[in-house]
Design a protein around this motif. Structure first.
Motif, PDB file in Angstrom:
ATOM      1  N   ALA A  18      23.016  40.561  44.949  1.00 22.13           N
ATOM      2  CA  ALA A  18      23.747  41.709  44.519  1.00 22.13           C
ATOM      3  C   ALA A  18      24.479  41.361  43.057  1.00 22.13           C
ATOM      4  O   ALA A  18      24.556  42.096  42.319  1.00 22.13           O
ATOM      5  CB  ALA A  18      24.701  42.220  45.419  1.00 22.13           C
ATOM      6  N   ALA A  19      25.212  40.292  43.391  1.00 23.39           N
ATOM      7  CA  ALA A  19      26.066  39.825  41.997  1.00 23.39           C
ATOM      8  C   ALA A  19      24.979  39.507  40.891  1.00 23.39           C
ATOM      9  O   ALA A  19      25.536  39.857  39.855  1.00 23.39           O
ATOM     10  CB  ALA A  19      26.738  38.554  42.405  1.00 23.39           C
ATOM     11  N   ILE A  20      24.006  38.767  41.205  1.00 20.21           N
ATOM     12  CA  ILE A  20      23.299  38.473  39.853  1.00 20.21           C
ATOM     13  C   ILE A  20      22.486  39.984  39.385  1.00 20.21           C
ATOM     14  O   ILE A  20      22.587  40.062  38.432  1.00 20.21           O
ATOM     15  CB  ILE A  20      21.712  37.923  40.521  1.00 20.21           C
ATOM     16  CG1 ILE A  20      22.238  36.354  40.902  1.00 20.21           C
ATOM     17  CG2 ILE A  20      20.679  37.682  39.672  1.00 20.21           C
ATOM     18  CD1 ILE A  20      21.154  35.502  41.753  1.00 20.21           C
ATOM     19  N   ARG A  21      22.235  40.842  40.210  1.00 20.82           N
ATOM     20  CA  ARG A  21      21.720  42.013  39.961  1.00 20.82           C
ATOM     21  C   ARG A  21      22.705  42.890  38.903  1.00 20.82           C
ATOM     22  O   ARG A  21      22.209  43.520  38.129  1.00 20.82           O
ATOM     23  CB  ARG A  21      21.377  42.877  41.153  1.00 20.82           C
ATOM     24  CG  ARG A  21      20.817  44.517  41.101  1.00 20.82           C
ATOM     25  CD  ARG A  21      20.506  44.853  42.203  1.00 20.82           C
ATOM     26  NE  ARG A  21      20.162  46.302  42.187  1.00 20.82           N
ATOM     27  CZ  ARG A  21      21.182  47.254  42.508  1.00 20.82           C
ATOM     28  NH1 ARG A  21      22.489  46.975  42.467  1.00 20.82           N
ATOM     29  NH2 ARG A  21      20.728  48.611  42.466  1.00 20.82           N
ATOM     30  N   ALA A  22      23.762  42.526  39.513  1.00 21.23           N
ATOM     31  CA  ALA A  22      24.754  43.593  38.924  1.00 21.23           C
ATOM     32  C   ALA A  22      25.379  42.851  37.519  1.00 21.23           C
ATOM     33  O   ALA A  22      25.453  43.580  36.191  1.00 21.23           O
ATOM     34  CB  ALA A  22      26.325  43.542  39.726  1.00 21.23           C
ATOM     35  N   ILE A 137      32.168  36.281  48.375  1.00 21.66           N
ATOM     36  CA  ILE A 137      30.773  36.721  48.660  1.00 21.66           C
ATOM     37  C   ILE A 137      30.340  35.951  49.637  1.00 21.66           C
ATOM     38  O   ILE A 137      30.217  34.668  49.670  1.00 21.66           O
ATOM     39  CB  ILE A 137      30.037  36.616  47.307  1.00 21.66           C
ATOM     40  CG1 ILE A 137      30.430  37.808  46.127  1.00 21.66           C
ATOM     41  CG2 ILE A 137      28.537  37.138  47.665  1.00 21.66           C
ATOM     42  CD1 ILE A 137      29.822  37.749  44.762  1.00 21.66           C
ATOM     43  N   GLY A 138      29.731  36.697  50.821  1.00 24.31           N
ATOM     44  CA  GLY A 138      29.210  35.756  51.982  1.00 24.31           C
ATOM     45  C   GLY A 138      29.924  35.464  53.074  1.00 24.31           C
ATOM     46  O   GLY A 138      29.213  35.483  54.348  1.00 24.31           O
ATOM     47  N   LEU A 267      30.664  43.831  47.411  1.00 21.39           N
ATOM     48  CA  LEU A 267      31.464  42.976  46.643  1.00 21.39           C
ATOM     49  C   LEU A 267      30.730  42.224  45.579  1.00 21.39           C
ATOM     50  O   LEU A 267      31.481  42.093  44.631  1.00 21.39           O
ATOM     51  CB  LEU A 267      32.079  42.056  47.808  1.00 21.39           C
ATOM     52  CG  LEU A 267      33.243  41.083  47.380  1.00 21.39           C
ATOM     53  CD1 LEU A 267      34.658  41.775  47.119  1.00 21.39           C
ATOM     54  CD2 LEU A 267      33.388  39.833  48.336  1.00 21.39           C
ATOM     55  N   GLY A 268      29.693  41.799  45.905  1.00 18.85           N
ATOM     56  CA  GLY A 268      28.754  41.288  45.023  1.00 18.85           C
ATOM     57  C   GLY A 268      28.377  41.945  43.830  1.00 18.85           C
ATOM     58  O   GLY A 268      28.644  41.336  42.709  1.00 18.85           O
ATOM     59  N   THR A 269      28.320  43.128  43.830  1.00 21.50           N
ATOM     60  CA  THR A 269      28.171  44.171  42.778  1.00 21.50           C
ATOM     61  C   THR A 269      29.173  44.156  41.950  1.00 21.50           C
ATOM     62  O   THR A 269      29.207  44.345  40.797  1.00 21.50           O
ATOM     63  CB  THR A 269      27.485  45.462  43.450  1.00 21.50           C
ATOM     64  OG1 THR A 269      26.395  45.219  44.208  1.00 21.50           O
ATOM     65  CG2 THR A 269      27.480  46.706  42.210  1.00 21.50           C
ATOM     66  N   VAL A 286      37.725  31.793  33.335  1.00 21.63           N
ATOM     67  CA  VAL A 286      38.517  32.785  34.878  1.00 21.63           C
ATOM     68  C   VAL A 286      37.779  33.012  35.795  1.00 21.63           C
ATOM     69  O   VAL A 286      36.422  32.787  35.834  1.00 21.63           O
ATOM     70  CB  VAL A 286      39.262  33.962  34.099  1.00 21.63           C
ATOM     71  CG1 VAL A 286      40.458  33.835  33.432  1.00 21.63           C
ATOM     72  CG2 VAL A 286      37.944  34.941  33.831  1.00 21.63           C
ATOM     73  N   LEU A 287      38.211  33.179  37.088  1.00 20.16           N
ATOM     74  CA  LEU A 287      37.344  33.455  38.133  1.00 20.16           C
ATOM     75  C   LEU A 287      37.719  34.866  38.598  1.00 20.16           C
ATOM     76  O   LEU A 287      38.821  35.508  38.638  1.00 20.16           O
ATOM     77  CB  LEU A 287      38.032  32.524  39.647  1.00 20.16           C
ATOM     78  CG  LEU A 287      37.246  32.846  40.854  1.00 20.16           C
ATOM     79  CD1 LEU A 287      35.810  32.107  40.777  1.00 20.16           C
ATOM     80  CD2 LEU A 287      38.049  32.648  42.252  1.00 20.16           C
ATOM     81  N   ILE A 288      36.281  35.608  38.982  1.00 22.40           N
ATOM     82  CA  ILE A 288      36.580  37.173  39.436  1.00 22.40           C
ATOM     83  C   ILE A 288      36.778  36.970  41.027  1.00 22.40           C
ATOM     84  O   ILE A 288      35.904  36.267  41.564  1.00 22.40           O
ATOM     85  CB  ILE A 288      35.207  37.772  39.036  1.00 22.40           C
ATOM     86  CG1 ILE A 288      34.859  37.928  37.619  1.00 22.40           C
ATOM     87  CG2 ILE A 288      35.320  39.325  39.741  1.00 22.40           C
ATOM     88  CD1 ILE A 288      36.021  38.563  36.725  1.00 22.40           C
ATOM     89  N   GLY A 289      37.783  37.379  41.128  1.00 25.97           N
ATOM     90  CA  GLY A 289      38.031  37.452  42.745  1.00 25.97           C
ATOM     91  C   GLY A 289      38.686  38.958  43.232  1.00 25.97           C
ATOM     92  O   GLY A 289      39.234  39.695  42.521  1.00 25.97           O
ATOM     93  N   LEU A 290      39.122  39.023  44.665  1.00 27.90           N
ATOM     94  CA  LEU A 290      39.731  40.147  45.102  1.00 27.90           C
ATOM     95  C   LEU A 290      40.883  39.695  45.523  1.00 27.90           C
ATOM     96  O   LEU A 290      41.238  38.870  46.385  1.00 27.90           O
ATOM     97  CB  LEU A 290      38.827  40.757  46.283  1.00 27.90           C
ATOM     98  CG  LEU A 290      39.262  42.304  46.521  1.00 27.90           C
ATOM     99  CD1 LEU A 290      38.494  42.895  45.735  1.00 27.90           C
ATOM    100  CD2 LEU A 290      38.574  42.316  47.860  1.00 27.90           C
TER     101      LEU A 290
END
Ligand code: F6P
Length: 323
Positions: A18-22, A137-138, A267-269, A286-290
């Motif tokens: 989902a993250a790759i696609r986004a 993610i995961g 989340l991946g998106t 930087v890291l993208i996180g929640l």
């Protein structure tokens, strides 16, 4: 036109696709060209790039694993390997890289960033041990897979009045075990963050037997001081005291291979799109996180330097509820 690349590294995690696609579609939306790197840092060193269009990432959001492939690359840990990787990125004309992965992968991302290459990390690991994101993610999908296994084991455990030691993944972190134990109503949880005495655990299981429980389920984190097999060896020596018969189940990679649930797909998106937005805004390293429910960036220097800890209130709660 800007050229960016995306790779997945380390242990695969449901939701990586989902993250790759986004990343691909958000990049294309900005008028950029997007490349996928095959097999993580190993593929980067080898210059294994693949141009990705919108159709190339169609039908992958529901798939577990990673369509780009992943790897743990010993060569990338060397300076020579990292120089080769940067050279490959320049040769391909790539100006920004998105690294989807956990601790080891983000340590690699930091190294590239310190070599002057623009990198944005995306938090992805079933272990959920990455500083800078409450949830990676995961982790949610892996947790649900562990939970389904626990629910099933409880059924057969009750039929036979047995105790089960169920080992879950997590490397050095007890997140998966703690959450699976709470959600699965485990009688005991064994995690690296809390010292567990096999003798005390045996007594706890005996007490559960004497309270008339039909089963006892213990969730053990693979990184705990005593893993499930070691605990079983101890407990079996004292089987006369246990009451229950004992069985061991190690879930292992089963937890990693599932199709992502809605949470990890979303989340991946969100993470993938945010990584491209960060590169567009000139942010890197930087890291993208929640964090507190919001998408946030944390410097990779902080991510790598800090250890994420478990919420002690949840550890206490698990203990209180296991009666
Ligand atoms: O980091 C994810 C993870 O699944 C850990 O929970 C586990 O310890 C490790 O990877 C297993 O690694 P491998 O897939 O290389 O055997």
């Amino acid at each position: 036109m800007k050229r960016i690349a995306v790779l997945t590294s380390g242990g695969d995690a449901p939701g990586m696709n989902a993250a790759i696609r986004a990343v691909v579609r958000t990049g294309l939306h900005k008028g950029w060209e997007v490349f996928g790197v095959r097999h993580g840092y190993a593929g980067l060193i080898a210059g294994n790039f693949q141009s990705l269009g919108a159709r190339d990432v169609g039908g992958i959001i529901q798939q577990g694993g990673t369509v780009l492939g992943s790897a743990r690359s010993p060569e990338f840990k060397t300076e020579e390997g990292r120089l080769k990787a940067v050279r490959a990125l320049h040769q391909q004309g790539v100006e920004g890289l998105v690294v989807i992965g956990g601790n080891g992968s983000q340590t690699g991302a930091l190294a590239l960033s310190q070599m002057g290459f623009p990198v944005v990390g995306v938090a992805s690991t079933i272990d959920n041990d990455l500083y800078g994101s409450e949830i990676a993610i995961g982790a949610d999908t892996a947790l649900n897979i562990a939970l389904e296994a626990i629910d099933r084991l409880k059924v057969t455990a009750s039929s036979h009045q047995r105790a089960f030691l169920v080992e879950v993944m997590g490397r050095d972190c007890g997140y998966l075990a703690l959450m699976a134990g709470i959600a699965g109503g485990a009688e005991a949880i064994v995690i690296p963050e809390v010292e567990t005495d096999p003798e005390a655990l045996t007594s706890e299981l005996r007490a559960a037997y004497e309270r008339g429980k039909a089963h006892a389920l213990v969730v053990v984190a693979e990184g705990a001081r005593y893993n499930a097999e070691e605990l079983a060896r101890y407990v079996r020596k004292h089987r006369d005291r246990l009451g229950f018969e004992l069985r061991v189940t190690t879930l292992g990679h089963v937890q990693r291979g599932g199709a992502p649930g809605a949470f990890d797909r979303i989340l991946g998106t969100r993470f993938g799109a945010a990584a491209v937005d960060a590169l567009a805004a000139g942010k890197s390293g930087v890291l993208i996180g929640l964090l507190k429910g919001e998408i946030q960036t944390t410097p990779l220097t902080e991510v790598v330097a800090n250890k994420k800890t478990l919420d002690p209130r949840l550890i206490e709660l698990a203990h209180v509820l296991a009666r």
